[in-house]
Design a protein around this motif. Sequence first.
Motif, PDB file in Angstrom:
ATOM      1  N   GLU A  44      41.483  27.585 -25.971  1.00 29.44           N
ATOM      2  CA  GLU A  44      40.116  27.555 -25.451  1.00 29.44           C
ATOM      3  C   GLU A  44      39.174  28.119 -26.507  1.00 29.44           C
ATOM      4  OE1 GLU A  44      38.694  27.957 -21.250  1.00 29.44           O
ATOM      5  OE2 GLU A  44      40.645  28.927 -21.023  1.00 29.44           O
ATOM      6  N   ILE A  45      38.069  27.407 -26.686  1.00 34.13           N
ATOM      7  CA  ILE A  45      37.124  27.729 -27.758  1.00 34.13           C
ATOM      8  C   ILE A  45      36.209  28.889 -27.374  1.00 34.13           C
ATOM      9  CG2 ILE A  45      35.165  26.813 -29.080  1.00 34.13           C
ATOM     10  CD1 ILE A  45      37.724  25.492 -29.885  1.00 34.13           C
ATOM     11  N   ILE A  46      36.024  29.815 -28.292  1.00 32.85           N
ATOM     12  CA  ILE A  46      35.086  30.925 -28.079  1.00 32.85           C
ATOM     13  C   ILE A  46      33.737  30.590 -28.710  1.00 32.85           C
ATOM     14  CG2 ILE A  46      34.669  33.381 -28.515  1.00 32.85           C
ATOM     15  CD1 ILE A  46      37.779  33.689 -28.515  1.00 32.85           C
ATOM     16  N   PHE A  47      33.771  30.122 -29.958  1.00 29.65           N
ATOM     17  CA  PHE A  47      32.550  29.550 -30.557  1.00 29.65           C
ATOM     18  C   PHE A  47      32.953  28.482 -31.570  1.00 29.65           C
ATOM     19  CE2 PHE A  47      33.238  33.576 -32.958  1.00 29.65           C
ATOM     20  CZ  PHE A  47      33.416  33.078 -34.247  1.00 29.65           C
ATOM     21  N   SER A  48      31.989  27.621 -31.950  1.00 26.88           N
ATOM     22  CA  SER A  48      32.287  26.480 -32.817  1.00 26.88           C
ATOM     23  C   SER A  48      31.327  26.364 -33.996  1.00 26.88           C
ATOM     24  CB  SER A  48      32.196  25.159 -32.057  1.00 26.88           C
ATOM     25  OG  SER A  48      32.537  25.305 -30.720  1.00 26.88           O
ATOM     26  N   GLU A  49      31.828  25.793 -35.055  1.00 27.75           N
ATOM     27  CA  GLU A  49      31.061  25.440 -36.258  1.00 27.75           C
ATOM     28  C   GLU A  49      29.782  24.720 -35.888  1.00 27.75           C
ATOM     29  OE1 GLU A  49      33.214  23.369 -39.545  1.00 27.75           O
ATOM     30  OE2 GLU A  49      34.924  23.443 -38.190  1.00 27.75           O
ATOM     31  N   GLY A  50      28.711  25.088 -36.555  1.00 31.10           N
ATOM     32  CA  GLY A  50      27.465  24.346 -36.401  1.00 31.10           C
ATOM     33  C   GLY A  50      26.548  24.918 -35.336  1.00 31.10           C
ATOM     34  N   LYS A  51      27.135  25.622 -34.377  1.00 27.82           N
ATOM     35  CA  LYS A  51      26.315  26.199 -33.312  1.00 27.82           C
ATOM     36  C   LYS A  51      25.662  27.496 -33.785  1.00 27.82           C
ATOM     37  CE  LYS A  51      27.674  23.239 -30.077  1.00 27.82           C
ATOM     38  NZ  LYS A  51      28.908  23.499 -29.301  1.00 27.82           N
ATOM     39  N   TYR A  52      24.531  27.834 -33.195  1.00 26.67           N
ATOM     40  CA  TYR A  52      23.903  29.115 -33.502  1.00 26.67           C
ATOM     41  C   TYR A  52      24.432  30.195 -32.568  1.00 26.67           C
ATOM     42  CZ  TYR A  52      20.685  27.398 -36.977  1.00 26.67           C
ATOM     43  OH  TYR A  52      20.152  26.884 -38.133  1.00 26.67           O
ATOM     44  N   PRO A  53      24.703  31.361 -33.098  1.00 28.85           N
ATOM     45  CA  PRO A  53      25.271  32.444 -32.287  1.00 28.85           C
ATOM     46  C   PRO A  53      24.261  32.988 -31.279  1.00 28.85           C
ATOM     47  CG  PRO A  53      24.741  33.224 -34.495  1.00 28.85           C
ATOM     48  CD  PRO A  53      24.531  31.752 -34.507  1.00 28.85           C
ATOM     49  N   TYR A  98      27.236  29.300 -37.119  1.00 34.56           N
ATOM     50  CA  TYR A  98      28.655  29.517 -37.393  1.00 34.56           C
ATOM     51  C   TYR A  98      29.152  28.438 -38.344  1.00 34.56           C
ATOM     52  CZ  TYR A  98      28.884  32.343 -33.072  1.00 34.56           C
ATOM     53  OH  TYR A  98      28.704  33.282 -32.097  1.00 34.56           O
ATOM     54  N   ASN A  99      30.038  28.791 -39.255  1.00 35.79           N
ATOM     55  CA  ASN A  99      30.675  27.743 -40.047  1.00 35.79           C
ATOM     56  C   ASN A  99      32.184  27.744 -39.822  1.00 35.79           C
ATOM     57  OD1 ASN A  99      31.340  30.013 -41.522  1.00 35.79           O
ATOM     58  ND2 ASN A  99      31.348  28.887 -43.456  1.00 35.79           N
ATOM     59  N   VAL A 100      32.620  28.499 -38.835  1.00 32.46           N
ATOM     60  CA  VAL A 100      34.030  28.505 -38.455  1.00 32.46           C
ATOM     61  C   VAL A 100      34.119  28.433 -36.937  1.00 32.46           C
ATOM     62  CG1 VAL A 100      34.854  29.818 -40.451  1.00 32.46           C
ATOM     63  CG2 VAL A 100      34.077  31.037 -38.408  1.00 32.46           C
ATOM     64  N   ASN A 101      35.323  28.248 -36.434  1.00 31.25           N
ATOM     65  CA  ASN A 101      35.562  28.203 -35.001  1.00 31.25           C
ATOM     66  C   ASN A 101      36.453  29.383 -34.617  1.00 31.25           C
ATOM     67  OD1 ASN A 101      34.637  25.215 -34.722  1.00 31.25           O
ATOM     68  ND2 ASN A 101      36.162  25.225 -36.354  1.00 31.25           N
TER      69      ASN A 101
ATOM     70  N   MET B   1      34.595  16.068 -40.648  1.00 29.84           N
ATOM     71  CA  MET B   1      34.564  17.338 -39.934  1.00 29.84           C
ATOM     72  C   MET B   1      34.305  18.521 -40.876  1.00 29.84           C
ATOM     73  SD  MET B   1      37.419  17.262 -37.028  1.00 29.84           S
ATOM     74  CE  MET B   1      36.879  17.116 -35.336  1.00 29.84           C
ATOM     75  N   SER B   2      34.833  18.395 -42.070  1.00 28.75           N
ATOM     76  CA  SER B   2      34.623  19.467 -43.034  1.00 28.75           C
ATOM     77  C   SER B   2      33.164  19.506 -43.477  1.00 28.75           C
ATOM     78  CB  SER B   2      35.515  19.215 -44.242  1.00 28.75           C
ATOM     79  OG  SER B   2      35.231  20.114 -45.271  1.00 28.75           O
ATOM     80  N   GLY B   3      32.692  20.684 -43.789  1.00 27.99           N
ATOM     81  CA  GLY B   3      31.326  20.821 -44.285  1.00 27.99           C
ATOM     82  C   GLY B   3      31.188  20.119 -45.631  1.00 27.99           C
ATOM     83  N   ASN B   4      29.970  19.926 -46.045  1.00 26.26           N
ATOM     84  CA  ASN B   4      29.779  19.256 -47.321  1.00 26.26           C
ATOM     85  C   ASN B   4      29.510  20.251 -48.434  1.00 26.26           C
ATOM     86  OD1 ASN B   4      27.383  20.094 -46.433  1.00 26.26           O
ATOM     87  ND2 ASN B   4      26.310  18.137 -46.664  1.00 26.26           N
TER      88      ASN B   4
END
Lengths: 228, 228
Positions: A44-53, A98-101, B1-4
Motif C-alpha cells: 500500500e502506497i504512502i506517497f508517490s513520485e510527482g505529488k506534492y507533500p 516527491y521524486n520517490v515512492n 516512468m523514470s524521471g528525465n
Amino acid sequence: MSGNRALHSCKFCLSGLDDFFIDNKRSNSFDPVDHDSLLLKRNEIIFSEGKYPKGIFHIHKGLVKIFKYGKDGKEQIFQICKSGEVIGFRAILSENPYNVNAAALEDNTEICFISKQDFNHYKESNPQLQNRLIQELSTELQEWADFVTDMTQKTVRQRTALALVFLYEAYNEKEINVAREDLANMVGTATESLIRLINEFKKEAIISISARRIKVIDIETLKSIAEA
Amino acid sequence: MSGNRALHSCKFCLSGLDDFFIDNKRSNSFDPVDHDSLLLKRNEIIFSEGKYPKGIFHIHKGLVKIFKYGKDGKEQIFQICKSGEVIGFRAILSENPYNVNAAALEDNTEICFISKQDFNHYKESNPQLQNRLIQELSTELQEWADFVTDMTQKTVRQRTALALVFLYEAYNEKEINVAREDLANMVGTATESLIRLINEFKKEAIISISARRIKVIDIETLKSIAEA
DNA sequence: CGGCCGCTTGATTAGATTCAACCGTCGTGG
DNA sequence: CCACGACGGTTGAATCTAATCAAGCGGCCG
C-alpha cells in the motif's frame, strides 16, 4: 580502499529527527501517537513520485520501503525504514514534489500523518533544529556516494550479502521476512538471480530458509562477502 | 516512468552557493579572487577521503572530478564541477571527514582556498543562508535517488549517452576533452567498453572523434538514447 | 631514440538477464 | 466443499551484455 559502509545505510529516514518526536511526547502537541494512525497492507502506497507533500509520516510499526520506478516499471529500493522513523520531509524541505515512492513492505504496517503546517511550525520555532538539519542532510549526502559506489562496483553476490546484513539489523537479528521481489529490488537484480544467490548462501550454511523467511546463521561470513 | 533527469546532474557542487561568492565580490572579504589561487595539472588531488576539511575550494578555471575509490582502486566519478562552483563544504557541514576525493580533470585547472573559519563565520552571520542550505541539500538528496536508479537500471550504452549529454553542457556545447578512463569512470564501466560504445555513436553519426576530443553532432538523438 | 602512457582492437570468458515452465498456497466464488 | 485462478516462489536453459585478457598502435616527453 572502499569504505566499510553497508548497502542501504544512507539514512533516507532521518534518524536525527527521531528524538524530535520523543522529546515532544512529553512537552507539546507533536506527539505522533496523538494523531490518527493508518494500518497498511503490503505494497500500500504512502506517497508517490510527482505529488506534492501535504505532511510527513511517522512509522509506528512495521517496515516501509522507499523506491523509484525505473526501466519497465522495475522498482529500485533505496532504503527500508523502521518503526520510530520519520519519512517524507525532504520534499517539504526542498519545496519540490516527491521524486520517490513510499509503500509498506509488510502487512500490518502502521503509520501516522503529521501535517506540513505542524512540521513547518515546529521547524521555525526551533532555530537550533536548523543546524541539526543541515548537519544531518550533509551526512546523508555523503552516504549516498558510498551507496552508489557499492551499487556500481560490487557484484550481485556482494550486494545480496550487504542487503541481508542490513535486514538482519532491521529485523533486530530475528528472521528476515521480505518478499523475494523486494529483496531483488533492494539489491538491484532480477528476482531469479537473487533466488539463486540465496540458495548458494544456504548451501554454504551462511543462512537457512524456511518458506519466505531467512535466518542468518553466520553474520560474520556474510559481512566478509559483502566487503570483499 | 523514470524521471528525465540526466546522469551526474546531482549538484555535488552546490550552485545555490555560487552567488554567495558573486555577492561577496562587491561587498566584503569573501571574494575568492582575493585569495591565492592554485594551478593544477590533471589528476592533482584537491582533497582526499578520510581527511578532515580545513576549508572549501572555489573553482576559477577548468573542471574538477569528485570520485571515490572502489574495488581494486577503480574510481567511481559522481560529479564534474565547473568553474564558478564551490566544493568541499559538505564535510564541513556534516562535521565528518571527507568520504570522497576531488581532483583536477584537466590541466590548467585553477582553484582557490577559503578557510573553514571564513566559511563558518559567513554561514553564521547569514541566518537566511541556513534555510537556503536546507533547501539545496534536500534537493540534492532527491537527485541522488534519480542518479542511483540510472546507474543501476540503465545499460552502459544509455549511461554513456547520459554522460556525453552532461559533458556537452559542461563544455558549453564545445568539444568534450576528457580522458577515456575518466569517461569510463563516470559511466561506471571498463575503459574498453566505453571506447567501443563511443565508436558505435561515431558510426551512427551522433558524435565525431578527433584524437581524444569528442564533438556532439546530434544531441537530440543522444538524449533519446539516454532516456529510452 | 627509447620508453611510457593513453588509446584501441580482437578474442574469450563470466556473470547476470531473460524466457519458459512448473509448483505450492491461499482466497474466492460457483 | 471443491475447483479455479492468481500470485509468489523456484528451477532450467538459452542468451546477451559487459568484463577481462592480451596485444598492438601512436604520440609525447625526457
